[in-house]
Design an enzyme around this catalytic site. Structure first.
Site, PDB file in Angstrom:
ATOM      1  N   CYS A   1      -0.857 -82.905 -58.052  1.00  0.00           N
ATOM      2  CA  CYS A   1      -0.053 -83.805 -57.210  1.00  0.00           C
ATOM      3  C   CYS A   1      -0.664 -83.835 -55.820  1.00  0.00           C
ATOM      4  CB  CYS A   1       1.390 -83.292 -57.124  1.00  0.00           C
ATOM      5  SG  CYS A   1       2.508 -84.437 -56.264  1.00  0.00           S
TER       6      CYS A   1
ATOM      7  N   GLY B   1       3.566 -83.948 -60.785  1.00  0.00           N
ATOM      8  CA  GLY B   1       3.082 -85.195 -60.208  1.00  0.00           C
ATOM      9  C   GLY B   1       4.148 -86.026 -59.521  1.00  0.00           C
TER      10      GLY B   1
ATOM     11  N   CYS C   1      11.548 -83.799 -70.106  1.00  0.00           N
ATOM     12  CA  CYS C   1      10.996 -83.876 -68.750  1.00  0.00           C
ATOM     13  C   CYS C   1       9.496 -84.107 -68.860  1.00  0.00           C
ATOM     14  CB  CYS C   1      11.296 -82.578 -68.014  1.00  0.00           C
ATOM     15  SG  CYS C   1      10.629 -82.575 -66.351  1.00  0.00           S
TER      16      CYS C   1
ATOM     17  N   GLU D   1       2.624 -80.166 -68.224  1.00  0.00           N
ATOM     18  CA  GLU D   1       3.790 -79.607 -68.908  1.00  0.00           C
ATOM     19  C   GLU D   1       4.753 -80.701 -69.332  1.00  0.00           C
ATOM     20  OE1 GLU D   1       5.927 -76.757 -66.590  1.00  0.00           O
ATOM     21  OE2 GLU D   1       4.201 -75.423 -66.429  1.00  0.00           O
TER      22      GLU D   1
ATOM     23  N   CYS E   1       6.290 -76.289 -53.479  1.00  0.00           N
ATOM     24  CA  CYS E   1       6.128 -76.703 -54.871  1.00  0.00           C
ATOM     25  C   CYS E   1       4.857 -76.132 -55.488  1.00  0.00           C
ATOM     26  CB  CYS E   1       6.102 -78.230 -54.946  1.00  0.00           C
ATOM     27  SG  CYS E   1       5.811 -78.837 -56.618  1.00  0.00           S
TER      28      CYS E   1
ATOM     29  N   CYS F   1       8.610 -73.290 -66.005  1.00  0.00           N
ATOM     30  CA  CYS F   1       9.601 -73.943 -66.838  1.00  0.00           C
ATOM     31  C   CYS F   1      10.951 -73.943 -66.141  1.00  0.00           C
ATOM     32  CB  CYS F   1       9.688 -73.223 -68.181  1.00  0.00           C
ATOM     33  SG  CYS F   1      11.010 -73.834 -69.210  1.00  0.00           S
TER      34      CYS F   1
ATOM     35  N   CYS G   1       3.974 -80.834 -51.102  1.00  0.00           N
ATOM     36  CA  CYS G   1       5.236 -80.245 -50.640  1.00  0.00           C
ATOM     37  C   CYS G   1       5.039 -78.731 -50.587  1.00  0.00           C
ATOM     38  CB  CYS G   1       6.388 -80.619 -51.574  1.00  0.00           C
ATOM     39  SG  CYS G   1       6.641 -82.405 -51.652  1.00  0.00           S
TER      40      CYS G   1
HETATM   41  N1  SAH Z   1       7.224 -85.634 -57.261  1.00  0.00           N
HETATM   42  C1  SAH Z   1       8.554 -85.866 -57.705  1.00  0.00           C
HETATM   43  C2  SAH Z   1       8.917 -85.232 -59.028  1.00  0.00           C
HETATM   44  C3  SAH Z   1       8.410 -83.847 -59.372  1.00  0.00           C
HETATM   45  S1  SAH Z   1       9.208 -82.405 -58.817  1.00  0.00           S
HETATM   46  C4  SAH Z   1       9.531 -85.464 -56.649  1.00  0.00           C
HETATM   47  O1  SAH Z   1       9.128 -84.944 -55.610  1.00  0.00           O
HETATM   48  O2  SAH Z   1      10.725 -85.709 -56.804  1.00  0.00           O
HETATM   49  C5  SAH Z   1      10.865 -82.393 -59.418  1.00  0.00           C
HETATM   50  C6  SAH Z   1      11.799 -81.721 -58.414  1.00  0.00           C
HETATM   51  O3  SAH Z   1      11.540 -80.301 -58.313  1.00  0.00           O
HETATM   52  C7  SAH Z   1      11.666 -82.280 -57.006  1.00  0.00           C
HETATM   53  O4  SAH Z   1      12.951 -82.469 -56.465  1.00  0.00           O
HETATM   54  C8  SAH Z   1      10.947 -81.172 -56.298  1.00  0.00           C
HETATM   55  O5  SAH Z   1      11.144 -81.227 -54.899  1.00  0.00           O
HETATM   56  C9  SAH Z   1      11.568 -79.944 -56.937  1.00  0.00           C
HETATM   57  N2  SAH Z   1      10.830 -78.712 -56.703  1.00  0.00           N
HETATM   58  C10 SAH Z   1       9.521 -78.530 -56.485  1.00  0.00           C
HETATM   59  N3  SAH Z   1       9.233 -77.229 -56.274  1.00  0.00           N
HETATM   60  C11 SAH Z   1      10.382 -76.561 -56.387  1.00  0.00           C
HETATM   61  C12 SAH Z   1      10.756 -75.198 -56.272  1.00  0.00           C
HETATM   62  N4  SAH Z   1       9.851 -74.251 -56.010  1.00  0.00           N
HETATM   63  N5  SAH Z   1      12.052 -74.870 -56.436  1.00  0.00           N
HETATM   64  C13 SAH Z   1      12.973 -75.822 -56.707  1.00  0.00           C
HETATM   65  N6  SAH Z   1      12.695 -77.123 -56.821  1.00  0.00           N
HETATM   66  C14 SAH Z   1      11.418 -77.502 -56.648  1.00  0.00           C
END
Ligand code: SAH
Length: 366
Positions: free
Chosen positions: A110, A167, A103, A90, A117, A341, A114
């Site tokens: 990835c 990622g 973005c 995306e 995520c 998004c 987490c």
């Molecule tokens: N891998 C990198 C960048 C990608 S994610 C990182 O971890 O920073 C971009 C942001 O979105 C990160 O802060 C991530 O923790 C957050 N994120 C991921 N899943 C999410 C969710 N379900 N709700 C809100 N933020 C989320």
């Protein structure tokens, strides 16, 4: 066929040398491709026709093909790009009054896993190549210029770039940095380093490496918990790099770059949103030139995590502010039709970049 999006100035010089051309041709090509967004060699009018023909036989300028292209009511535009073997990435453009932010994704999937995520759940497929990373920008600027009727070479629709898509950018360090250098190169895309933010879950050695690059790229760190016990549960990479080690690396980054770091913190009801955790976080962040961005969680299907209420979010923010830590919140409003998004969007808007405060966004409906 060589994809010229894969080559930086030095790579292009070697490539044109192979065609029997002088090095300065590489700079011309770089300008055509990145400055002017041109892909057809026939249109590169200051190159000799014979060179244009040889280029057409040996090279292409190719961004990943577009699978879908959608624009929400507030102007946010999202492309799904095909990077082969069933993998899609995306790229999202967010227009604001005084800037346009893109973005960008750095990997297909990835490996960081987490828990909350959506990308983490699909597992890791592969690193994106430099051409695929820079190609997102190349494509988006190209498409946005066409949409907005922008033709002047010096005009940019994209003024800011955040590496907050799919990622972990520091897990694909070399390709990401090679793309970043092209972004900054005044003869390529020519964006100021200060207009770029990289978001990481916290790969400590790579944060140090990034500090050593000597560029003022903004750093955003996805903290999500102030202590090892909780952070290891939410972001398993914390087993390798503890909160203290991570914060020490952030301090080193600030010392070297003089840039304010952003801590991202996705609030999850009953998980990481207690006043005690806010206190603990305030204590840990004392003395760091930073800013906290509280992101209401974007719930993902079949996940036990729920977003924190507005009241609890405000209370959490107030504790940080009272301790002298600049804190902003993105309020959750409206119904998100497109969760992926929305997720990217909130995280992105949280990046800020010091040009002005992060302001509330209108309802998200894209
Ligand atoms: N891998 C990198 C960048 C990608 S994610 C990182 O971890 O920073 C971009 C942001 O979105 C990160 O802060 C991530 O923790 C957050 N994120 C991921 N899943 C999410 C969710 N379900 N709700 C809100 N933020 C989320």
């Amino acid at each position: 066929m060589r994809n010229l999006l894969d080559l930086d100035a030095a790579g292009l010089e070697a490539f044109v040398a192979g065609l029997g051309e002088k090095p300065f041709r590489a700079r011309q090509l770089l300008r055509w491709i990145h400055r002017r967004g041109v892909a057809e060699f026939t249109a590169m009018t200051d190159l000799a026709r014979s060179l244009r023909e040889r280029l057409a036989g040996a090279a292409v300028v190719a961004a990943p093909p577009v699978i879908s292209d959608s624009t929400s009511a507030d102007g946010t535009r999202k492309w799904l790009l095909d990077v082969g073997q069933g993998n899609a990435i995306e790229t999202v453009f967010i227009p604001e009054e005084d800037r346009g932010t893109l973005c960008v994704s750095s990997q297909a999937g990835c490996a960081m896993n987490c828990l909350f995520c959506a990308t983490g759940r699909q597992g890791f497929n592969r690193n994106l190549t430099t051409a695929e990373i820079i190609g997102q920008l190349w494509w988006a600027e190209h498409a946005l210029r066409a949409q907005q009727g922008v033709t002047a070479e010096h005009e940019r629709v994209i003024s800011n770039v955040v590496l907050m898509g799919m990622g972990e950018p520091l897990h694909n360090y070399n390709n990401v940095w090679s793309a970043l250098r092209r972004l900054i190169d005044p003869e390529a895309f020519g964006l100021g380093a200060r207009h770029i933010t990289l978001s990481t879950v916290g790969l400590v050695p790579m944060i140090d490496r990034m500090a050593d690059e000597g560029l003022q790229i903004g750093l955003a760190v996805s903290l999500h918990a102030p202590n090892d016990e909780l952070r290891t549960q939410l972001t398993p990479i914390n087993k390798a790099y503890s909160v203290d080690e991570l914060l020490a690396a952030v301090r080193r980054y600030v010392a070297k770059t003089n840039r304010r770091v952003t801590f991202e913190y996705a609030l999850m009801a009953g998980v990481n949103d207690s006043p005690e955790l806010a206190q603990e976080m305030a204590h840990k962040l004392q003395g760091i030139l930073c800013h906290v961005n509280l992101i209401p969680l974007n719930p993902i299907p079949d996940s036990p995590f729920q977003p924190t209420s507005d009241e609890e979010t405000e209370r959490f923010a107030q504790i940080l502010r009272n301790a002298g830590i600049p804190t902003t919140i993105r309020l959750r409003r409206g119904i998100e039709i497109n969760a992926g998004c929305g997720q990217l969007r909130r995280a992105m808007a949280a990046s800020g970049n010091g040009r002005r405060g992060v302001k509330m966004q209108p309802a998200e409906n894209g």
